[in-house]
Enzyme design. Structure first.
Site, short mmCIF file in Angstrom:
data_model
loop_
_atom_site.label_atom_id
_atom_site.label_comp_id
_atom_site.label_asym_id
_atom_site.label_seq_id
_atom_site.Cartn_x
_atom_site.Cartn_y
_atom_site.Cartn_z
N ARG A 107 0.80 -1.22 0.00
CA ARG A 107 0.00 0.00 0.00
C ARG A 107 0.84 1.28 0.00
O ARG A 107 0.61 2.18 -0.80
CB ARG A 107 -0.91 0.07 1.25
CG ARG A 107 -2.19 -0.68 1.14
CD ARG A 107 -2.56 -1.24 2.49
NE ARG A 107 -1.59 -2.27 2.82
CZ ARG A 107 -1.73 -3.54 2.42
NH1 ARG A 107 -2.79 -3.91 1.77
NH2 ARG A 107 -0.80 -4.44 2.70
N THR A 108 1.78 1.35 0.93
CA THR A 108 2.47 2.64 1.10
C THR A 108 3.29 2.97 -0.14
O THR A 108 3.22 4.09 -0.66
CB THR A 108 3.36 2.58 2.36
OG1 THR A 108 2.58 2.09 3.44
CG2 THR A 108 3.91 3.94 2.70
N LYS A 147 26.94 -3.70 -0.81
CA LYS A 147 28.42 -3.62 -0.81
C LYS A 147 28.92 -2.95 0.45
O LYS A 147 30.12 -2.72 0.60
CB LYS A 147 28.89 -2.81 -2.02
CG LYS A 147 28.44 -3.34 -3.37
CD LYS A 147 28.82 -2.35 -4.47
CE LYS A 147 27.95 -2.52 -5.69
NZ LYS A 147 28.01 -1.34 -6.57
N ARG A 162 11.08 3.94 3.55
CA ARG A 162 10.70 2.95 4.58
C ARG A 162 11.96 2.17 4.93
O ARG A 162 12.73 1.77 4.05
CB ARG A 162 9.63 2.00 4.09
CG ARG A 162 9.42 0.83 5.06
CD ARG A 162 8.23 0.01 4.73
NE ARG A 162 7.00 0.74 5.01
CZ ARG A 162 5.79 0.20 4.96
NH1 ARG A 162 5.64 -1.07 4.63
NH2 ARG A 162 4.72 0.92 5.24
N HIS A 196 4.74 5.81 11.66
CA HIS A 196 4.26 5.70 10.28
C HIS A 196 3.28 6.87 10.07
O HIS A 196 2.06 6.68 10.02
CB HIS A 196 3.56 4.35 10.10
CG HIS A 196 3.32 3.93 8.68
ND1 HIS A 196 3.49 4.77 7.59
CD2 HIS A 196 2.90 2.74 8.16
CE1 HIS A 196 3.18 4.12 6.49
NE2 HIS A 196 2.83 2.89 6.80
N1 CP Z 1 -0.28 -0.05 5.96
C1 CP Z 1 0.90 -0.29 5.35
O1 CP Z 1 1.92 0.33 5.67
O2 CP Z 1 0.86 -1.25 4.38
P1 CP Z 1 2.11 -1.73 3.52
O3 CP Z 1 3.09 -2.36 4.48
O4 CP Z 1 1.58 -2.67 2.51
O5 CP Z 1 2.74 -0.50 2.91
#
Ligand code: CP
Length: 301
Positions: free
Chosen positions: A50-51, A79, A100, A128
């Site tokens: 999703r993100t 590396k 992320r 998040h």
């Molecule tokens: N909610 C969320 O962060 O989903 P993903 O891990 O699929 O990005």
């Protein structure tokens, strides 16, 4: 000066409401091109559906272009290149970095070395913030307000970075919070201390039944296998709460079930067809919220 989004606390209440309003505009008119010529890097050192894809779709829908990677296996990290050097280099190529990373604090470290705005798309078990913005978008859309609500967060509240960000955002509103978790997966003390310092009341329980009937939002979370020290400890807790349609008898008619997704088994599929399920629509709103975040941090809205 560049503005980052590392913690939800980087945005004031007014900024959060502004993002939600702009997201609503983008939902009404989702093709924009005022970021034509801009390039955004989406760097995902940890899996995501999703993100990453909603950020990439958001960049495209704003008329900008996207570069990046869905995992770091084909990058020079293998590396031995440090995150600091990786970020220094990519900063030269783009106008914004979305990242992320499995390490809590990685986004903050990246922001130190980046010459462009950094957006935290999830750092370990820490925060998040864009998930929280889309959670608030879903809450406001379904309840009509962010005030006067009871929000019951359920499941793995220890490792869930989404609830760590959400509880801080909700503390800006007149919201009553309940944290439902087994003893081993309670909300970490550092987050409860934030609420304590602000005088925000909350309740902790291990019983899902306690606040199922009187909550407005039931925020389910997955037990996060990847953060557990051992498979045995995960197995012992993975089935702590399994919500099924039969358990929803007597809940408030307008109660909505949210979940950051992915789900594993904590919401049975028979819940999907009830009027309380809102998790798929919730995820759909993420693209508009991320469009609003990108536009805001690049100074366009
Ligand atoms: N909610 C969320 O962060 O989903 P993903 O891990 O699929 O990005």
């Amino acid at each position: 000066m560049k503005k980052n989004l590392i913690s939800i606390n980087d945005f004031s209440k007014e900024e959060i409401l502004h993002i939600l309003d702009v997201a609503q505009e983008f939902e009404a008119a989702r093709e924009q091109d005022f970021l034509r010529g801009k390039v955004v890097a989406c760097l995902f050192f940890e899996p995501s559906t999703r993100t990453r894809l909603s950020f990439e779709a958001a960049v495209n829908r704003l008329g900008a272009r996207v570069i990046g990677f869905p995992d770091d296996r084909n990058t020079s990290v293998t590396k031995g290149e440090t995150l600091e050097d990786t970020i220094r280099i990519i900063s030269n190529y783009v106008d914004m970095i979305v990242m992320r990373h499995p390490m809590g604090g990685a986004a903050s470290l990246a922001a130190e070395y980046a010459s462009v705005p950094v957006v935290n798309a999830g750092d370990g078990a820490k925060e998040h913030p864009t998930q929280t913005l889309l959670d608030l978008y879903a809450i406001r859309k379904t309840q009509g307000s962010l005030d006067g609500l009871k929000v019951n967060m359920v499941g793995d509240l220890k490792y869930s970075r989404t609830t760590h960000s959400l509880l801080q955002a909700l503390s800006l509103f007149d919201t009553r919070m309940v944290f439902t978790a087994p003893e081993e997966l309670r909300t970490p003390k550092e987050y409860l201390e934030i609420l304590d310092a602000k005088g925000i009341p909350y309740e902790e329980t291990s019983s899902l039944e306690d606040h199922l009937q009187d909550c407005d939002i039931l925020y389910m979370t997955r037990v996060q296998q990847e953060r557990f020290p051992s498979v045995e400890q995960y197995r012992a807790l993975k089935d702590s709460y399994i919500l099924s349609a039969g358990m929803l008898k007597g809940v408030k008619p307008g109660m909505k079930i949210l979940h950051p997704l992915p789900r594993v088994n904590e919401i049975s599929t028979d819940v999907d067809s009830t009027p309380h399920a809102y998790y798929f629509q919730q995820a759909g709103g993420g693209m508009y919220v991320r469009m609003a975040v990108i536009a805001y941090l690049l100074g366009y809205r």
